[in-house]
Design a protein around this motif. Structure first.
Motif, short mmCIF file in Angstrom:
data_model
loop_
_atom_site.label_atom_id
_atom_site.label_comp_id
_atom_site.label_asym_id
_atom_site.label_seq_id
_atom_site.Cartn_x
_atom_site.Cartn_y
_atom_site.Cartn_z
N UNK A 181 22.28 -87.29 35.93
CA UNK A 181 21.82 -86.46 34.81
C UNK A 181 21.86 -84.98 35.19
N UNK A 182 21.47 -84.67 36.44
CA UNK A 182 21.51 -83.27 36.89
C UNK A 182 22.93 -82.75 36.96
N UNK A 183 23.85 -83.59 37.46
CA UNK A 183 25.26 -83.17 37.56
C UNK A 183 25.83 -82.87 36.18
N UNK A 184 25.60 -83.78 35.23
CA UNK A 184 26.14 -83.58 33.89
C UNK A 184 25.46 -82.40 33.19
N UNK A 185 24.20 -82.14 33.49
CA UNK A 185 23.50 -81.01 32.88
C UNK A 185 24.10 -79.68 33.34
N UNK A 186 24.70 -79.68 34.53
CA UNK A 186 25.30 -78.44 35.06
C UNK A 186 26.71 -78.20 34.53
N UNK A 187 27.29 -79.20 33.88
CA UNK A 187 28.64 -79.07 33.36
C UNK A 187 28.63 -78.46 31.97
N UNK A 188 29.79 -77.89 31.54
CA UNK A 188 29.88 -77.37 30.16
C UNK A 188 29.59 -78.48 29.16
N UNK A 189 28.77 -78.19 28.19
CA UNK A 189 28.36 -79.21 27.23
C UNK A 189 29.34 -79.30 26.06
N UNK A 190 29.99 -80.44 25.96
CA UNK A 190 30.87 -80.71 24.82
C UNK A 190 30.85 -82.21 24.55
N UNK A 191 31.57 -82.62 23.52
CA UNK A 191 31.52 -84.01 23.09
C UNK A 191 32.03 -84.97 24.17
N UNK A 192 33.13 -84.58 24.86
CA UNK A 192 33.70 -85.45 25.88
C UNK A 192 32.75 -85.63 27.05
N UNK A 193 32.16 -84.53 27.52
CA UNK A 193 31.23 -84.60 28.64
C UNK A 193 30.02 -85.47 28.27
N UNK A 194 29.55 -85.31 27.04
CA UNK A 194 28.40 -86.09 26.59
C UNK A 194 28.72 -87.58 26.58
N UNK A 195 29.91 -87.94 26.12
CA UNK A 195 30.30 -89.34 26.09
C UNK A 195 30.47 -89.90 27.51
N UNK A 196 31.07 -89.11 28.40
CA UNK A 196 31.24 -89.56 29.78
C UNK A 196 29.88 -89.83 30.42
N UNK A 197 28.92 -88.93 30.18
CA UNK A 197 27.57 -89.12 30.72
C UNK A 197 26.95 -90.39 30.16
N UNK A 198 27.09 -90.58 28.86
CA UNK A 198 26.52 -91.74 28.19
C UNK A 198 27.10 -93.04 28.75
N UNK A 199 28.44 -93.10 28.90
CA UNK A 199 29.09 -94.32 29.38
C UNK A 199 28.71 -94.62 30.83
N UNK A 200 28.69 -93.59 31.67
CA UNK A 200 28.35 -93.80 33.08
C UNK A 200 26.91 -94.27 33.23
N UNK A 201 26.01 -93.66 32.49
CA UNK A 201 24.60 -94.07 32.57
C UNK A 201 24.40 -95.49 32.05
N UNK A 202 25.20 -95.90 31.07
CA UNK A 202 25.13 -97.28 30.59
C UNK A 202 25.52 -98.26 31.69
N UNK A 203 26.62 -97.95 32.39
CA UNK A 203 27.06 -98.82 33.48
C UNK A 203 26.01 -98.88 34.59
N UNK A 204 25.43 -97.73 34.92
CA UNK A 204 24.40 -97.68 35.96
C UNK A 204 23.18 -98.50 35.53
N UNK A 205 22.82 -98.39 34.25
CA UNK A 205 21.67 -99.14 33.74
C UNK A 205 21.90 -100.65 33.85
N UNK A 206 23.11 -101.08 33.52
CA UNK A 206 23.43 -102.52 33.62
C UNK A 206 23.33 -103.00 35.06
N UNK A 207 23.87 -102.22 35.99
CA UNK A 207 23.83 -102.59 37.40
C UNK A 207 22.40 -102.60 37.93
N UNK A 208 21.60 -101.63 37.48
CA UNK A 208 20.21 -101.57 37.95
C UNK A 208 19.43 -102.80 37.48
#
Length: 338
Positions: A181-208
């Protein structure tokens, strides 16, 4: 979410044309110079191996269903429903462009599973990561010296990256969410970055949610799944009496499945045959026989999976009295992933 419009459908149709052209090129490139008599050269030399082809196909795809059901166990999804949805989506991917089967798995069948589309999407991501890791590992360990150097180096790099990424995700998922979340917060905010963050966090949530032990079980399932896939090739090669070494079938199955990453027509027609030809030729098989075998084994994989998935789909529609045309259902799918 938006549903499909005439303009969207036309745009999707245009997107499929390059894939069809890629498939046409690979088919021409693979079979150029091969005499028509070569296509009649394959025959059942050792029919007992038919049992191997049938048995390993059945076991391998049953285990795919078991693996996916395990990913969804926290949602209490039933195994029978998971198996039906997965096999239907695999069949749709083989005959429809733009990975429509995966989109249907995420959206169309979410109510059947009782799972949110975003949660299903996270399992699809995890599924792909596991498969690419195992297939890449097989390919790197079996690649023949005759393969082009750039292909071997690319596979080595992809395997290293996927190995590190998968191990970090599987064994450190519980500690990854906050740093991500901290890494993505430091990146330029746009639709693609937001989707990448969302998808990665979903995968992490499933694994957790699966836990380290559960993740190891998923990895073991994946290893057995791809062992069965390789044994389909081994059985088919013995069935028709092709001359190759012990590693030939394993490079063929791994390289052929990696070829799905190339944009092409549904089912990777063209790149699959090219990959099998190149792999088996690097292990002593004549190029003509290797190409014809690639066509034959690909036909079996497409017919068996598409046939099984299609039959399951039709039986379910008949039992559920669903008379909505399939194409009409597809037209109502969202144009964007969750």
């Amino acid at each position: 979410m938006q549903t499909s419009t005439p303009q969207t459908r036309s745009r999707n149709l245009v997107k499929t044309i390059p894939g069809l052209l890629v498939s046409a090129f690979f088919l021409w490139y693979t079979f150029r110079g091969i005499h028509p008599s070569e296509f009649r050269s394959l025959s059942f030399v050792h029919p007992v191996w038919i049992a191997g082809v049938l048995g390993f196909t059945l076991v391998g795809y049953t285990l795919r269903c078991v693996r996916w059901a395990r990913m969804l166990q926290s949602a209490n999804a039933r195994f029978g429903t998971c198996a039906r949805v997965l096999m239907t989506s695999l069949a749709a991917n083989n005959i429809m462009p733009l990975r429509i089967g995966d989109i249907m798995r995420i959206f169309t069948y979410a109510p059947d599973l009782g799972v949110a589309p975003s949660a299903i999407f996270s399992t699809v991501i995890l599924e792909k990561l596991l498969d690419v890791f195992v297939v890449g590992l097989i390919f790197v360990q079996t690649a023949g010296r005759d393969l082009p150097t750039n292909i071997r180096r690319g596979a080595d790099a992809a395997l290293l990256i996927s190995t590190v990424g998968l191990l970090v995700l599987m064994f450190g998922a519980g500690q990854l969410e906050a740093p991500m979340r901290k890494i993505f917060a430091s990146l330029p905010q746009n639709k693609l970055i937001a989707k990448m963050e969302h998808w990665l966090l979903l995968a992490i949530s499933t694994l957790r949610q699966m836990g380290i032990r559960g993740n190891i079980v998923l990895l073991l399932y994946s290893a057995v799944i791809w062992f069965c896939e390789g044994m389909i090739f081994v059985s088919a090669i013995h069935l028709v009496g092709i001359q190759t070494d012990l590693l030939g079938p394993w490079e063929a199955v791994s390289f052929a499945n990696l070829s799905y990453m190339l944009p092409s027509s549904p089912g990777a027609i063209g790149p699959f045959e090219w990959a099998v030809k190149l792999a088996l030729a690097s292990h002593g098989t004549s190029r003509a026989i290797a190409a014809v075998f690639g066509l034959a084994i690909h036909a079996w994989m497409l017919i068996s999976v598409t046939g099984a998935g299609g039959l399951i789909f039709l039986v379910h529609r008949f039992r559920s009295h669903n008379h909505i045309p399939l194409l009409e259902e597809i037209e109502t799918l969202p144009t964007e992933l969750p």
